[in-house]
Design a protein around this motif. Structure first.
Motif, PDB file in Angstrom:
ATOM      1  N   MET A 112       0.853  -1.172   0.000  1.00  0.00           N
ATOM      2  CA  MET A 112       0.000   0.000   0.000  1.00  0.00           C
ATOM      3  C   MET A 112       0.903   1.240   0.000  1.00  0.00           C
ATOM      4  N   PRO A 113       0.725   2.136  -0.956  1.00  0.00           N
ATOM      5  CA  PRO A 113       1.605   3.310  -1.046  1.00  0.00           C
ATOM      6  C   PRO A 113       1.307   4.317   0.067  1.00  0.00           C
ATOM      7  N   LEU A 114       2.272   5.165   0.293  1.00  0.00           N
ATOM      8  CA  LEU A 114       2.098   6.250   1.256  1.00  0.00           C
ATOM      9  C   LEU A 114       1.167   7.311   0.692  1.00  0.00           C
ATOM     10  N   LEU A 115       0.532   8.063   1.580  1.00  0.00           N
ATOM     11  CA  LEU A 115      -0.311   9.173   1.142  1.00  0.00           C
ATOM     12  C   LEU A 115       0.556  10.320   0.645  1.00  0.00           C
ATOM     13  N   SER A 116       0.079  11.023  -0.383  1.00  0.00           N
ATOM     14  CA  SER A 116       0.772  12.229  -0.825  1.00  0.00           C
ATOM     15  C   SER A 116       0.618  13.299   0.252  1.00  0.00           C
ATOM     16  N   GLY A 117       1.413  14.349   0.173  1.00  0.00           N
ATOM     17  CA  GLY A 117       1.283  15.454   1.111  1.00  0.00           C
ATOM     18  C   GLY A 117      -0.093  16.079   1.060  1.00  0.00           C
ATOM     19  N   GLU A 118      -0.661  16.185  -0.135  1.00  0.00           N
ATOM     20  CA  GLU A 118      -2.006  16.751  -0.297  1.00  0.00           C
ATOM     21  C   GLU A 118      -3.055  15.868   0.372  1.00  0.00           C
ATOM     22  N   ALA A 119      -2.966  14.558   0.152  1.00  0.00           N
ATOM     23  CA  ALA A 119      -3.931  13.632   0.752  1.00  0.00           C
ATOM     24  C   ALA A 119      -3.766  13.590   2.271  1.00  0.00           C
ATOM     25  N   LEU A 120      -2.530  13.647   2.742  1.00  0.00           N
ATOM     26  CA  LEU A 120      -2.287  13.659   4.180  1.00  0.00           C
ATOM     27  C   LEU A 120      -2.875  14.929   4.810  1.00  0.00           C
ATOM     28  N   SER A 121      -2.678  16.066   4.167  1.00  0.00           N
ATOM     29  CA  SER A 121      -3.225  17.331   4.673  1.00  0.00           C
ATOM     30  C   SER A 121      -4.748  17.290   4.727  1.00  0.00           C
ATOM     31  N   ALA A 122      -5.370  16.743   3.702  1.00  0.00           N
ATOM     32  CA  ALA A 122      -6.832  16.613   3.702  1.00  0.00           C
ATOM     33  C   ALA A 122      -7.282  15.704   4.837  1.00  0.00           C
ATOM     34  N   ALA A 123      -6.565  14.624   5.060  1.00  0.00           N
ATOM     35  CA  ALA A 123      -6.922  13.695   6.132  1.00  0.00           C
ATOM     36  C   ALA A 123      -6.779  14.361   7.502  1.00  0.00           C
ATOM     37  N   ILE A 124      -5.748  15.153   7.692  1.00  0.00           N
ATOM     38  CA  ILE A 124      -5.565  15.853   8.965  1.00  0.00           C
ATOM     39  C   ILE A 124      -6.763  16.750   9.241  1.00  0.00           C
ATOM     40  N   ARG A 125      -7.306  17.351   8.201  1.00  0.00           N
ATOM     41  CA  ARG A 125      -8.497  18.204   8.343  1.00  0.00           C
ATOM     42  C   ARG A 125      -9.776  17.376   8.495  1.00  0.00           C
ATOM     43  N   GLY A 126      -9.674  16.046   8.316  1.00  0.00           N
ATOM     44  CA  GLY A 126     -10.844  15.185   8.423  1.00  0.00           C
ATOM     45  C   GLY A 126     -11.596  15.038   7.122  1.00  0.00           C
ATOM     46  N   HIS A 127     -10.980  15.418   6.005  1.00  0.00           N
ATOM     47  CA  HIS A 127     -11.617  15.338   4.687  1.00  0.00           C
ATOM     48  C   HIS A 127     -11.052  14.154   3.910  1.00  0.00           C
TER      49      HIS A 127
ATOM     50  N   PRO B 146       8.539  -0.500   1.595  1.00  0.00           N
ATOM     51  CA  PRO B 146       9.512  -1.416   0.997  1.00  0.00           C
ATOM     52  C   PRO B 146      10.802  -1.443   1.816  1.00  0.00           C
ATOM     53  N   VAL B 147      11.474  -2.568   1.770  1.00  0.00           N
ATOM     54  CA  VAL B 147      12.755  -2.697   2.472  1.00  0.00           C
ATOM     55  C   VAL B 147      13.744  -1.727   1.830  1.00  0.00           C
ATOM     56  N   PRO B 148      14.395  -0.904   2.635  1.00  0.00           N
ATOM     57  CA  PRO B 148      15.332   0.069   2.050  1.00  0.00           C
ATOM     58  C   PRO B 148      16.552  -0.615   1.426  1.00  0.00           C
ATOM     59  N   HIS B 149      17.131   0.049   0.463  1.00  0.00           N
ATOM     60  CA  HIS B 149      18.380  -0.406  -0.147  1.00  0.00           C
ATOM     61  C   HIS B 149      19.456  -0.410   0.940  1.00  0.00           C
ATOM     62  N   PRO B 150      20.409  -1.327   0.877  1.00  0.00           N
ATOM     63  CA  PRO B 150      21.458  -1.364   1.905  1.00  0.00           C
ATOM     64  C   PRO B 150      22.222  -0.035   2.048  1.00  0.00           C
ATOM     65  N   ALA B 151      22.312   0.733   0.978  1.00  0.00           N
ATOM     66  CA  ALA B 151      23.036   2.003   1.035  1.00  0.00           C
ATOM     67  C   ALA B 151      22.116   3.195   1.320  1.00  0.00           C
ATOM     68  N   ALA B 152      20.868   2.932   1.674  1.00  0.00           N
ATOM     69  CA  ALA B 152      19.913   4.012   1.928  1.00  0.00           C
ATOM     70  C   ALA B 152      20.375   4.879   3.097  1.00  0.00           C
ATOM     71  N   THR B 153      20.164   6.171   2.964  1.00  0.00           N
ATOM     72  CA  THR B 153      20.536   7.088   4.045  1.00  0.00           C
ATOM     73  C   THR B 153      19.444   7.095   5.112  1.00  0.00           C
ATOM     74  N   LEU B 154      19.875   7.369   6.323  1.00  0.00           N
ATOM     75  CA  LEU B 154      18.969   7.359   7.465  1.00  0.00           C
ATOM     76  C   LEU B 154      18.255   8.701   7.593  1.00  0.00           C
ATOM     77  N   HIS B 155      16.940   8.662   7.722  1.00  0.00           N
ATOM     78  CA  HIS B 155      16.163   9.874   7.985  1.00  0.00           C
ATOM     79  C   HIS B 155      16.305  10.217   9.465  1.00  0.00           C
ATOM     80  N   ALA B 156      16.103  11.470   9.816  1.00  0.00           N
ATOM     81  CA  ALA B 156      16.337  11.924  11.182  1.00  0.00           C
ATOM     82  C   ALA B 156      15.319  11.424  12.195  1.00  0.00           C
ATOM     83  N   GLU B 157      14.103  11.122  11.766  1.00  0.00           N
ATOM     84  CA  GLU B 157      13.072  10.736  12.730  1.00  0.00           C
ATOM     85  C   GLU B 157      12.098   9.751  12.103  1.00  0.00           C
ATOM     86  N   PRO B 158      11.374   9.017  12.951  1.00  0.00           N
ATOM     87  CA  PRO B 158      10.377   8.063  12.444  1.00  0.00           C
ATOM     88  C   PRO B 158       9.212   8.784  11.755  1.00  0.00           C
ATOM     89  N   LEU B 159       8.484   8.057  10.928  1.00  0.00           N
ATOM     90  CA  LEU B 159       7.374   8.628  10.174  1.00  0.00           C
ATOM     91  C   LEU B 159       6.280   9.166  11.095  1.00  0.00           C
TER      92      LEU B 159
END
Length: 161
Positions: free
Chosen positions: A1-16, A73-86
């Motif tokens: 299942m893909p992640l929500l786009s920023g637009e879809a996430l923003s709409a969801a935060i508003r309850g739409h 998806p499982v990250p590539h072995p050389a994937a860089t680390l993001h600063a914080e969890p989703l």
């Protein structure tokens, strides 16, 4: 299942436009919780209300992080680390969105705080979109969710005899 786009996430935060995506439902809960907290702050919410909000934030973030662990998806072995969890990313974005909308509705729209809040929200949405693109391409990985330390999990009540 893909992640929500920023637009879809923003709409969801508003309850739409929640749809069936689990992250949309969690984002809506983040938005509602931040709205309740913001209104509570204006009403001089007691310390127990703030503690409850912190607990709800941690629970929602943990649910997001569990979903991410199970569905990204499982990250590539050389994937860089993001600063914080989703979960922390979505929590911060939801809080910024609630504040931006609240300012827009309660102060003069030319107030510099309105512009600053919306500018900050746009930066967070851009950062989220960049992150989900990198996660989908497996070039970025998320850190393990942060566990509260012993001092963070203690409450003042626990210290009293």
């Amino acid at each position: 299942m893909p992640l929500l786009s920023g637009e879809a996430l923003s709409a969801a935060i508003r309850g739409h436009h929640l749809g069936d995506h689990p992250l949309a439902r969690l984002a809506a809960r983040f938005g509602a919780m931040h709205h309740r907290h913001l209104i509570g702050l204006e009403a001089e919410c007691r310390a127990e209300c703030r503690a409850e909000c912190r607990c709800q934030r941690a629970e929602l973030a943990a649910e997001v992080d569990a979903w991410a662990r199970d569905h990204l998806p499982v990250p590539h072995p050389a994937a860089t680390l993001h600063a914080e969890p989703l979960g922390a990313v979505i929590d911060r974005l939801a809080e910024a969105q609630v504040v931006a909308y609240h300012l827009l509705m309660t102060v003069d729209p030319v107030d510099p705080r309105v512009h600053a809040a919306w500018y900050r929200l746009a930066e967070l949405v851009d950062g989220y979109n960049d992150l989900i693109t990198a996660l989908s391409q497996r070039s970025r990985r998320l850190p393990a969710p942060r566990q509260p330390s012993m001092t963070e999990s203690r409450t003042p009540e626990a210290d009293s005899p």
